[in-house]
Design an enzyme around this catalytic site. Structure first.
Site, mmCIF file in Angstrom:
data_model
loop_
_atom_site.group_PDB
_atom_site.id
_atom_site.type_symbol
_atom_site.label_atom_id
_atom_site.label_comp_id
_atom_site.label_asym_id
_atom_site.label_seq_id
_atom_site.Cartn_x
_atom_site.Cartn_y
_atom_site.Cartn_z
ATOM 1 C CG ASP A 198 17.623 58.420 19.106
ATOM 2 O OD1 ASP A 198 17.993 59.574 19.342
ATOM 3 O OD2 ASP A 198 16.528 57.974 19.479
ATOM 4 C CG HIS A 208 18.320 49.289 25.244
ATOM 5 N ND1 HIS A 208 17.268 50.005 24.723
ATOM 6 C CD2 HIS A 208 19.023 48.851 24.181
ATOM 7 C CE1 HIS A 208 17.334 50.006 23.398
ATOM 8 N NE2 HIS A 208 18.383 49.308 23.039
ATOM 9 C CE1 TYR A 228 6.417 55.490 19.950
ATOM 10 C CE2 TYR A 228 7.267 55.382 22.177
ATOM 11 C CZ TYR A 228 7.488 55.416 20.813
ATOM 12 O OH TYR A 228 8.768 55.383 20.308
ATOM 13 N NE ARG A 229 8.789 51.256 18.535
ATOM 14 C CZ ARG A 229 9.800 51.821 17.878
ATOM 15 N NH1 ARG A 229 10.111 53.080 18.142
ATOM 16 N NH2 ARG A 229 10.482 51.148 16.998
ATOM 17 C CE1 TYR A 280 9.765 50.326 22.992
ATOM 18 C CE2 TYR A 280 11.378 50.925 21.332
ATOM 19 C CZ TYR A 280 10.546 51.282 22.370
ATOM 20 O OH TYR A 280 10.495 52.588 22.801
#
Length: 605
Positions: free
Chosen positions: A209, A448, A529-530, A147
């Protein structure tokens, strides 16, 4: 430090380093680090760099301002970012940029980093930023990987690294099952402290995670974990916040002097304002309370596999009533077989060396060789409570899941210690792990970025999102890694796009794919959502009901709380008045590959 020396350095551990790994994970973390560096070919640009000064600030004025900041905090706690940009890895990540950058590495980059040790020092930094109109970007620990990591949205911002010197667990209350922490407390660190105090038998944490992220950072970004306490924002109680003009507030019961209920009652009296400090740039959270989960008296992980892609819709419709009734008790995962293959940690080249998405027949052939066996969907869940209660719930779940033809329940006793099932088992029991990022090794220099839409728990919605993602991934020749995380009445589809951050063409395909999915999902009524820094303007723009009324409301709040727009400008698509109208927004129509606007406006009087 050279590339080889960086790879060979020992993994940092707790309690020696606040951001370190618990000793029980040291060997596993060392193997994970070796795998990362084995797949790395990106070379470090070994050169000194001039700090990237934020637009609107003259370089000499910027240096003079830093000298004043050094006087306030001591020179050793203010670092100019003039060194080569080292990407590191999960446990030794940078705080100056995004180690998994989707843009050029010199785009989202900090000019300097400052390390406060107290709330009062955070106040001093905020006042300094207002005086010199220098944008600041606070991070807790900077492990928001996928992110944007530690990168600031505005190039040349000064990063405020809260975690390095503000990393205390201020309180653990075994009677109320609560804690109070500073930004530098990771899930690893809180778990380690519970173990040290002998409290793990009484109370659990909920972990994402990966456990290396800040509890505060994850929670204010509305991250999730995998026990019944998996909605982290719903489980917080009480914030201490430095506002963008330097004032400090405590929310809810914390506003009552001498209160003893700050961590047990999250609302207090009057308007509930905590929400404006999540996914925003309205304040800097320096303390946060969190609820802890009582030990349920036993637990048992389970795993089911299902053979066909078409099983998705009926399976989701079976899951929904079970989840709403809390028969399925935790935030569970339904993962696609491609991700099951990738989480082995092996590079894609071990399975397929051709171009385009890896063929489905190869994926299934490789899956059939695994201990779990061939499948298309894998469901990981956990049942809690004494054995006789678990047996009743698990029998009901088993009967429902076996309504899907070809359903198989996996026998954990036949799975080796390193099988991914056991990572999910630990996480759902509140034990932090470091297994998850293995799938990033799928690509050289693996990085990622995530597509994260929310939908109801309905088969039609799951199918529509799955087909949307699969179609667009195919268009851009990208392997498709979908996983559904099922909440109480909603589910998140998390699609991780894995790419080589040293390949400009691959990065562009990944970003183009993600931008197209965001817009097409929004057209069908599904919102993120993010999201990553580079997509925040685009995603914020999809929440456009009533001529963008929500965005306008957020701008009014921003201008009232942060009149000079110095705090994390652009975060979640929220820009202060000095930035609006200068072309800072990034969307699909912007083709220059840059993150900067044309400048900034004058001081707001």
């Amino acid at each position: 430090m050279s590339f080889s020396a960086e790879a060979a350095s020992e993994v940092p551990t707790l309690p020696e380093v606040h951001s370190g790994i618990p000793k029980y994970l040291f060997e596993k973390a060392t193997r994970a680090k070796n795998a990362v560096f084995d797949g790395r070919s990106k070379h470090l640009k070994e050169r000194q760099r001039l700090p990237v000064v934020p637009l609107g600030i003259e370089r000499e004025d910027f240096y003079n301002a830093l000298e004043e900041l050094k006087e306030k905090l001591d020179a050793e706690h203010v670092e100019v970012n003039d060194k080569p940009l080292r990407d590191g890895w999960y446990m030794e990540h940078p705080n100056t940029h995004d180690m998994m950058t989707i843009l050029d590495e010199e785009e989202f980059v900090a000019s300097a980093v400052v390390y406060p040790s107290t709330t009062e020092e955070v106040q001093e930094i905020v006042k300094w930023a207002n005086k010199f109109l220098i944008p600041i970007f606070p991070i807790s620990m900077g492990r928001n990987l996928g992110y944007g990591g530690a990168a600031p949205r505005v190039r040349g911002s000064v990063t405020v690294d809260l975690g390095k010197r503000m990393n205390k667990i201020l309180n653990i209350n075994p009677e109320d099952y609560t804690c109070l922490v500073e930004p530098g407390v990771s899930f690893y660190a809180l778990y380690d402290e519970l173990e040290k105090k002998g409290l793990r038998d009484y109370m659990w944490i909920d972990t994402p995670d990966l456990g290396g992220g800040s509890i505060i950072g994850n929670t204010v970004d509305r991250g999730v974990g995998y026990t019944p306490y998996g909605d982290h924002w719903a489980c917080h109680s009480g914030l201490e916040v430095v506002l963008p003009t330097g004032e400090v507030i405590r929310t809810a019961m914390g506003a009552l002097p001498g209160n003893n209920t700050w961590q047990v009652f999250p609302y207090g009296f009057g308007p509930y304002c905590d929400g404006i400090f999540s996914q925003s740039n309205f304040g800097i959270v320096t303390k946060m309370g969190m609820t802890l989960m009582p030990n349920p008296g036993g637990y048992e992980s389970f795993m089911y596999t299902f053979p066909n892609e078409q099983d998705l819709a009926p399976l989701i419709d079976i899951i929904r009533p079970l989840r709403i009734a809390s028969m399925l008790e935790n935030v569970a995962q339904l993962r696609h077989v491609t991700q099951s293959l990738a989480v082995s940690g092996l590079p894609r080249s071990k399975f397929f060396s051709g171009t385009g998405p890896i063929p489905e027949d190869i994926v299934h052939a490789e899956a059939s060789k695994s201990y779990v066996g061939d499948h298309t969907w894998a469901y990981y869940g956990m049942s809690y409570g004494p054995a006789h209660i678990r047996a009743h719930k698990l029998a009901l779940i088993d009967a429902e899941f076996h309504k899907i033809p070809g359903c198989r329940k996996i026998d954990p006793s036949k799975l080796p210690e390193d099988e991914y099932f056991w990572s999910r088992d630990r996480i759902a029991a509140g034990i932090p792990d470091i297994h998850e990022l293995r799938w990033v090794n799928w690509a050289p220099n693996g990085s990622h970025i995530a597509f994260s839409p929310v939908s109801p728990i309905r088969g039609t919605d799951a199918t529509q999102l799955f087909e949307l993602g699969k179609k667009i991934h195919g268009k851009y020749d990208i392997d498709f890694f979908p996983a559904f995380c099922v909440g109480l009445r909603e589910m998140h589809l998390i699609v991780e796009i894995v790419f080589d951050r040293d390949d400009p063409a691959e990065k562009k395909r990944a970003l183009d794919c993600l931008r197209e999915m965001v817009d097409e999902a929004a057209d069908k009524g599904y919102g993120e959502y993010r999201t990553h820094l580079v997509l925040m303007d685009q995603v914020a723009g999809t929440y456009s009901w009533n001529d963008g009324a929500l965005a306008k409301f957020n701008e009014r709040l921003k201008d009232a709380l942060d009149p000079n727009g110095i705090l994390a400008p652009g975060r979640c698509g929220i820009w202060g008045k000095r930035y609006r109208g200068f072309g800072w927004e990034m969307g699909r129509e912007r083709e220059d590959g840059g993150s900067e606007g044309r400048g900034v406006g004058p001081r707001v009087e």
